[in-house]
Design a protein around this motif. Sequence first.
Motif, short mmCIF file in Angstrom:
data_model
loop_
_atom_site.label_atom_id
_atom_site.label_comp_id
_atom_site.label_asym_id
_atom_site.label_seq_id
_atom_site.Cartn_x
_atom_site.Cartn_y
_atom_site.Cartn_z
N HIS A 54 0.84 -1.21 0.00
CA HIS A 54 0.00 0.00 0.00
C HIS A 54 0.88 1.26 0.00
O HIS A 54 0.62 2.19 -0.76
N ALA A 55 1.92 1.27 0.81
CA ALA A 55 2.81 2.45 0.88
C ALA A 55 3.54 2.66 -0.45
O ALA A 55 3.57 3.77 -0.98
N ILE A 56 4.11 1.59 -1.00
CA ILE A 56 4.86 1.72 -2.25
C ILE A 56 3.93 2.08 -3.40
O ILE A 56 4.22 2.98 -4.19
N GLY A 57 2.80 1.39 -3.49
CA GLY A 57 1.86 1.67 -4.59
C GLY A 57 1.30 3.08 -4.54
O GLY A 57 1.22 3.76 -5.58
N SER A 58 0.95 3.53 -3.37
CA SER A 58 0.41 4.90 -3.24
C SER A 58 1.46 5.94 -3.57
O SER A 58 1.18 6.94 -4.23
N ALA A 59 2.69 5.71 -3.12
CA ALA A 59 3.77 6.65 -3.42
C ALA A 59 4.09 6.63 -4.91
O ALA A 59 4.38 7.67 -5.51
N ALA A 60 4.04 5.46 -5.53
CA ALA A 60 4.30 5.36 -6.97
C ALA A 60 3.25 6.14 -7.76
O ALA A 60 3.58 6.84 -8.73
N LEU A 61 2.00 6.06 -7.35
CA LEU A 61 0.94 6.83 -8.00
C LEU A 61 1.19 8.33 -7.86
O LEU A 61 1.05 9.09 -8.81
N ALA A 62 1.57 8.74 -6.68
CA ALA A 62 1.75 10.16 -6.41
C ALA A 62 2.99 10.73 -7.08
O ALA A 62 3.07 11.94 -7.29
N THR A 63 3.96 9.89 -7.40
CA THR A 63 5.21 10.39 -7.98
C THR A 63 5.38 9.98 -9.43
O THR A 63 6.48 10.06 -9.97
N ALA A 64 4.30 9.54 -10.07
CA ALA A 64 4.38 9.12 -11.47
C ALA A 64 5.00 10.23 -12.31
O ALA A 64 4.64 11.40 -12.16
N PRO A 65 5.93 9.89 -13.20
CA PRO A 65 6.64 10.91 -13.96
C PRO A 65 5.73 11.73 -14.87
O PRO A 65 6.02 12.88 -15.15
N ASP A 66 4.62 11.17 -15.31
CA ASP A 66 3.73 11.92 -16.18
C ASP A 66 2.70 12.72 -15.39
O ASP A 66 1.74 13.23 -15.94
N GLY A 67 2.90 12.81 -14.09
CA GLY A 67 2.00 13.59 -13.25
C GLY A 67 0.93 12.72 -12.66
O GLY A 67 0.39 11.84 -13.30
N ALA A 68 0.66 12.94 -11.40
CA ALA A 68 -0.36 12.17 -10.71
C ALA A 68 -1.73 12.58 -11.24
O ALA A 68 -1.97 13.75 -11.53
N PRO A 69 -2.64 11.62 -11.34
CA PRO A 69 -3.98 11.95 -11.84
C PRO A 69 -4.77 12.82 -10.86
O PRO A 69 -5.70 13.48 -11.25
N LEU A 70 -4.35 12.84 -9.62
CA LEU A 70 -5.01 13.64 -8.59
C LEU A 70 -3.95 14.47 -7.87
O LEU A 70 -2.77 14.10 -7.85
N PRO A 71 -4.35 15.56 -7.25
CA PRO A 71 -3.37 16.35 -6.48
C PRO A 71 -2.71 15.50 -5.38
O PRO A 71 -3.35 14.62 -4.79
N VAL A 72 -1.44 15.75 -5.12
CA VAL A 72 -0.69 14.98 -4.14
C VAL A 72 -1.37 15.02 -2.78
O VAL A 72 -1.42 14.01 -2.07
N ALA A 73 -1.92 16.16 -2.39
CA ALA A 73 -2.61 16.26 -1.09
C ALA A 73 -3.77 15.27 -1.03
O ALA A 73 -4.01 14.63 0.01
N HIS A 74 -4.49 15.14 -2.14
CA HIS A 74 -5.61 14.19 -2.19
C HIS A 74 -5.08 12.75 -2.08
O HIS A 74 -5.66 11.93 -1.36
#
Length: 185
Positions: free
Chosen positions: A143-163
């Motif tokens: 969960h930690a790795i997957g969530s961080a990978a989503l938030a740091t995706a090189p093409d931009g996260a689909p949602l704001p990092v705060a969200h």
Amino acid sequence: MRTPGQRAGLTGAAIVDAARAVLDGGTPLSMRAVASRLGVAPNALYSHVDGRDGLLDAVLDDLLGSLPEPPSSDPRDGLVALMTASHELLLAHPALMPHFVARQGARGPHARRLGDEMRSLLAAAGVTDRAAQDMAVRVLVVHAIGSAALATAPDGAPLPVAHLRATYATGLSWLVEGALRGCEQ
């Protein structure tokens, strides 16, 4: 007889620091790039690391070494604090995220220490079955790795990092509650 790495005055810590700087700088990790940063020939590194994968594992594990022990003796609070700190650490090093995903986490002594701390917290909460502890640790780490990978995706996260952070916190709460409740059944 001293090895090339010893003759060059290298240490494992200096090599790991240089590799982390290479990765954090956006350069692909290679023995040549790390050696260049250190001003030595690539063969000098092999006195301290087993190759690129060994170096990558050392970098990932070294990063985890900066995580503190859980600040609370309450198992639930300790798990949440440890996993939140892990998630924040991963977010702070976006260049390393693809490697954490590809290597499925870290394997060194710091990763083992964190796993042992998590198992101790789970045991203190009543989860004493080793298989259940291992499953809970795996789910929380993924969960930690997957969530961080989503938030740091090189093409931009689909949602704001705060969200994404808020979503991570909610999911973490659900997972910890589920893991702790699972031992009651």
